[in-house]
Design a protein around this motif. Structure first.
Motif, PDB file in Angstrom:
ATOM      1  N   MET A   1       0.843  -1.204   0.000  1.00  0.00           N
ATOM      2  CA  MET A   1       0.000   0.000   0.000  1.00  0.00           C
ATOM      3  C   MET A   1       0.871   1.245   0.000  1.00  0.00           C
ATOM      4  O   MET A   1       1.869   1.308   0.724  1.00  0.00           O
ATOM      5  N   LEU A   2       0.482   2.213  -0.816  1.00  0.00           N
ATOM      6  CA  LEU A   2       1.213   3.469  -0.907  1.00  0.00           C
ATOM      7  C   LEU A   2       0.746   4.436   0.182  1.00  0.00           C
ATOM      8  O   LEU A   2      -0.361   4.323   0.710  1.00  0.00           O
ATOM      9  N   ASP A   3       1.603   5.412   0.469  1.00  0.00           N
ATOM     10  CA  ASP A   3       1.195   6.488   1.366  1.00  0.00           C
ATOM     11  C   ASP A   3       0.468   7.589   0.591  1.00  0.00           C
ATOM     12  O   ASP A   3      -0.528   8.131   1.059  1.00  0.00           O
ATOM     13  N   MET A   4       0.992   7.913  -0.603  1.00  0.00           N
ATOM     14  CA  MET A   4       0.379   8.966  -1.423  1.00  0.00           C
ATOM     15  C   MET A   4       0.399   8.537  -2.878  1.00  0.00           C
ATOM     16  O   MET A   4       1.440   8.140  -3.404  1.00  0.00           O
ATOM     17  N   LEU A   5      -0.750   8.657  -3.537  1.00  0.00           N
ATOM     18  CA  LEU A   5      -0.876   8.340  -4.953  1.00  0.00           C
ATOM     19  C   LEU A   5      -1.417   9.573  -5.648  1.00  0.00           C
ATOM     20  O   LEU A   5      -2.499  10.062  -5.311  1.00  0.00           O
ATOM     21  N   ILE A   6      -0.668  10.080  -6.609  1.00  0.00           N
ATOM     22  CA  ILE A   6      -1.026  11.322  -7.291  1.00  0.00           C
ATOM     23  C   ILE A   6      -1.490  10.991  -8.699  1.00  0.00           C
ATOM     24  O   ILE A   6      -0.779  10.321  -9.453  1.00  0.00           O
ATOM     25  N   VAL A   7      -2.663  11.458  -9.057  1.00  0.00           N
ATOM     26  CA  VAL A   7      -3.213  11.239 -10.392  1.00  0.00           C
ATOM     27  C   VAL A   7      -3.035  12.531 -11.190  1.00  0.00           C
ATOM     28  O   VAL A   7      -3.672  13.538 -10.913  1.00  0.00           O
ATOM     29  N   ALA A  30       3.742   7.605  -5.511  1.00  0.00           N
ATOM     30  CA  ALA A  30       3.749   7.284  -6.943  1.00  0.00           C
ATOM     31  C   ALA A  30       2.849   8.266  -7.685  1.00  0.00           C
ATOM     32  O   ALA A  30       1.941   8.868  -7.101  1.00  0.00           O
ATOM     33  N   VAL A  31       3.126   8.420  -8.979  1.00  0.00           N
ATOM     34  CA  VAL A  31       2.372   9.334  -9.837  1.00  0.00           C
ATOM     35  C   VAL A  31       1.802   8.547 -11.010  1.00  0.00           C
ATOM     36  O   VAL A  31       2.516   7.764 -11.652  1.00  0.00           O
ATOM     37  N   GLU A  33       0.075   9.009 -14.709  1.00  0.00           N
ATOM     38  CA  GLU A  33      -0.079   9.995 -15.788  1.00  0.00           C
ATOM     39  C   GLU A  33      -0.686   9.319 -17.008  1.00  0.00           C
ATOM     40  O   GLU A  33      -0.138   8.339 -17.524  1.00  0.00           O
ATOM     41  N   ALA A  34      -1.823   9.844 -17.466  1.00  0.00           N
ATOM     42  CA  ALA A  34      -2.536   9.225 -18.587  1.00  0.00           C
ATOM     43  C   ALA A  34      -1.777   9.342 -19.903  1.00  0.00           C
ATOM     44  O   ALA A  34      -1.859   8.459 -20.760  1.00  0.00           O
ATOM     45  N   ALA A  35      -1.035  10.433 -20.087  1.00  0.00           N
ATOM     46  CA  ALA A  35      -0.333  10.645 -21.358  1.00  0.00           C
ATOM     47  C   ALA A  35       0.871   9.720 -21.487  1.00  0.00           C
ATOM     48  O   ALA A  35       1.481   9.332 -20.484  1.00  0.00           O
ATOM     49  N   PRO A  36       1.232   9.359 -22.710  1.00  0.00           N
ATOM     50  CA  PRO A  36       2.438   8.549 -22.914  1.00  0.00           C
ATOM     51  C   PRO A  36       3.691   9.288 -22.469  1.00  0.00           C
ATOM     52  O   PRO A  36       3.702  10.522 -22.387  1.00  0.00           O
ATOM     53  N   ASP A  37       4.727   8.557 -22.186  1.00  0.00           N
ATOM     54  CA  ASP A  37       5.994   9.162 -21.804  1.00  0.00           C
ATOM     55  C   ASP A  37       6.539  10.002 -22.956  1.00  0.00           C
ATOM     56  O   ASP A  37       6.284   9.732 -24.127  1.00  0.00           O
ATOM     57  N   HIS A  38       7.269  11.061 -22.613  1.00  0.00           N
ATOM     58  CA  HIS A  38       7.961  11.960 -23.547  1.00  0.00           C
ATOM     59  C   HIS A  38       7.029  12.937 -24.278  1.00  0.00           C
ATOM     60  O   HIS A  38       7.525  13.796 -25.022  1.00  0.00           O
ATOM     61  N   VAL A  39       5.707  12.842 -24.078  1.00  0.00           N
ATOM     62  CA  VAL A  39       4.808  13.822 -24.701  1.00  0.00           C
ATOM     63  C   VAL A  39       5.125  15.226 -24.198  1.00  0.00           C
ATOM     64  O   VAL A  39       5.063  16.202 -24.948  1.00  0.00           O
ATOM     65  N   TRP A  40       5.486  15.346 -22.923  1.00  0.00           N
ATOM     66  CA  TRP A  40       5.776  16.645 -22.317  1.00  0.00           C
ATOM     67  C   TRP A  40       6.925  17.368 -23.025  1.00  0.00           C
ATOM     68  O   TRP A  40       6.999  18.599 -23.004  1.00  0.00           O
ATOM     69  N   GLU A  41       7.801  16.609 -23.693  1.00  0.00           N
ATOM     70  CA  GLU A  41       8.951  17.224 -24.367  1.00  0.00           C
ATOM     71  C   GLU A  41       8.543  18.045 -25.585  1.00  0.00           C
ATOM     72  O   GLU A  41       9.333  18.819 -26.113  1.00  0.00           O
ATOM     73  N   LYS A  42       7.301  17.884 -26.033  1.00  0.00           N
ATOM     74  CA  LYS A  42       6.813  18.602 -27.212  1.00  0.00           C
ATOM     75  C   LYS A  42       6.064  19.882 -26.852  1.00  0.00           C
ATOM     76  O   LYS A  42       5.580  20.575 -27.742  1.00  0.00           O
ATOM     77  N   GLU A 127       7.989   6.806  -8.392  1.00  0.00           N
ATOM     78  CA  GLU A 127       7.639   6.128  -9.644  1.00  0.00           C
ATOM     79  C   GLU A 127       6.593   6.943 -10.409  1.00  0.00           C
ATOM     80  O   GLU A 127       5.619   7.430  -9.829  1.00  0.00           O
ATOM     81  N   ILE A 128       6.808   7.094 -11.720  1.00  0.00           N
ATOM     82  CA  ILE A 128       5.830   7.748 -12.592  1.00  0.00           C
ATOM     83  C   ILE A 128       5.341   6.701 -13.590  1.00  0.00           C
ATOM     84  O   ILE A 128       6.119   6.193 -14.396  1.00  0.00           O
ATOM     85  N   ARG A 129       4.057   6.370 -13.525  1.00  0.00           N
ATOM     86  CA  ARG A 129       3.474   5.391 -14.440  1.00  0.00           C
ATOM     87  C   ARG A 129       2.724   6.114 -15.553  1.00  0.00           C
ATOM     88  O   ARG A 129       1.846   6.931 -15.287  1.00  0.00           O
ATOM     89  N   HIS A 130       3.053   5.787 -16.779  1.00  0.00           N
ATOM     90  CA  HIS A 130       2.435   6.442 -17.928  1.00  0.00           C
ATOM     91  C   HIS A 130       1.392   5.555 -18.592  1.00  0.00           C
ATOM     92  O   HIS A 130       1.429   4.326 -18.484  1.00  0.00           O
ATOM     93  N   GLY A 131       0.471   6.214 -19.301  1.00  0.00           N
ATOM     94  CA  GLY A 131      -0.489   5.489 -20.120  1.00  0.00           C
ATOM     95  C   GLY A 131      -1.640   4.854 -19.369  1.00  0.00           C
ATOM     96  O   GLY A 131      -2.309   3.974 -19.894  1.00  0.00           O
TER      97      GLY A 131
END
Length: 404
Positions: A1-7, A30-31, A33-42, A127-131
């Protein structure tokens, strides 16, 4: 179980994760993120970061990485005119320093900000989970269960919704909002110009809405151009020649010939205020809690204030051995942030209604008001301190430049 989960893995979500983990390294965070990885670079956009927010990023050890890519705002001018007016009289000017050598705001490329935050997450073991997105939320007595679009179910003592103004997590928790549409859209783009801007920001109040010119590094400026939604959509869809011609009419010729160097997008503008910022095992932050008009440039900065207040609330509760997801703890965060958010929402709403029109008596009254402020240095100093976030007496420690 996590202490904090950020959506939500944008600026606010990542900042909550970093600020909390730095002050309480033993918490598991943990975080999602719905968007795929590396989208933020654009992302070609830039954001105005007030002095209090840059103090927070400095305490978090990020500002030295971000600052070289940012542009200080050294001065700001405000005009009120029609688009076709040959002369735009300046009714109000602000010097850009809250303290000597410290500007009230910087323009920061979004890519630079996210890159620094993601690096910090990696170093802290966040940890950052994408998609994956949230499809189900159930608050229990000791933890919340979050179901992801992948089918996985995660448990956490506290879930933080940073998933934007149309937050699905907020809706799943049954938190209602007050919302209305302004019938306006903000066109965001970046331009290059012949002459240097010298760090000067400009806010032109035009009948369809404010036209903001915000300095970036080099001979470049970021624009937030408000138009009625149907006109904004037409302009974004127009060919480059028509778009740049319309842009030059509003921008003026002070900085020479313009050329658009970034993409252009239109975002619908409205006011969204959550009726509550918390629910059992859930806290809202950033646009999930509030979406305001960009007329004051405070949208992201309100989110950073949420970050500082939420991180401090959670860390102090944890140090006392309390349950960080308990509603009694989260209500402290809500009390801290709700009034300031409501006040800013009302202020931007009134300013937009007051200035986004061509009604003669209103124009006379508002220009008189701007002129009065211009002639009162102490009042101007107060306004710039409020805008920079340095006047708040009950500011969270991070915004005051202090560690939690």
């Amino acid at each position: 179980m996590l202490d904090m989960l950020i959506v939500g893995g944008g600026y606010v979500g990542l900042s909550v994760a970093v600020a909390t983990k730095q002050a309480a390294p033993h918490l598991s965070i943990a975080v999602i993120e719905a968007a795929p990885d590396h989208v933020w670079e654009k992302d070609e956009r830039a954001s105005a970061i007030i002095a209090a927010a840059s103090r927070m990023l400095d305490v978090m050890g990020l500002w030295d990485e971000i600052a070289p890519q940012s542009q200080p705002i050294n001065r700001m001018i405000v005009t009120d005119s029609r688009t076709a007016d040959p002369v735009r009289p300046v009714f109000l000017t602000f010097d850009g320093e809250v303290e000597e050598g410290h500007p009230f705001a910087h323009m920061v490329p979004n890519v630079a900000m996210v890159r620094a935050l993601r690096r910090a997450c990696g170093e802290l073991g966040i940890e950052i989970r994408h998609g994956a997105s949230a499809t189900g939320f159930v608050a229990g007595s000791n933890a919340a269960s979050l179901t992801l679009s992948t089918g996985e179910v995660l448990e956490s003592r506290l879930v933080v919704a940073c998933d934007g103004v149309r937050s699905k997590l907020r809706d799943m928790a049954g938190i209602r909002t007050v919302r209305w549409d302004y019938g306006q859209s903000g066109i965001v783009t970046t331009v290059e110009h012949e002459r240097p801007h010298e760090g000067c920001a400009e806010e032109h109040f035009l009948p369809p809405g404010p036209f903001a010119i915000l300095p970036m590094t080099g001979n470049r400026s970021s624009l937030v151009w408000t138009e009625r939604t149907e006109d904004a959509n037409r302009l974004v869809a127009a060919d480059d020649l028509i778009f740049e011609e319309e842009l030059q009419r509003r921008f003026g010729h002070k900085l020479g010939t313009l050329s658009v160097v970034g993409g252009r997008k239109a975002f619908p503008l409205g006011l969204t205020l959550s009726r509550a910022f918390v629910a059992p095992r859930l806290a809202l932050a950033g646009d999930a809690a509030h979406g305001i008009h960009p007329i004051s440039g405070q949208g992201l900065n309100l989110g950073f204030k949420d970050v500082a207040a939420l991180a401090e609330t959670v860390v102090e509760a944890d140090r006392l051995g309390l349950d960080i997801g308990a509603l009694t703890i989260l209500e402290r965060y809500q009390t801290w942030r709700r009034f300031d958010t409501f006040r800013m929402g009302v202020t931007t709403d009134v300013l937009n209604r007051l200035f986004s029109n061509d009604i003669g008596p209103l124009r006379i009254a508002r220009d008189f008001g701007l002129g009065v402020v211009e002639r009162l240095p102490k009042l101007k100093s107060y306004f710039i301190g409020e805008a920079a976030g340095t006047k708040a007496k009950d500011a969270p420690r991070l915004l005051a430049g202090q560690a939690i």
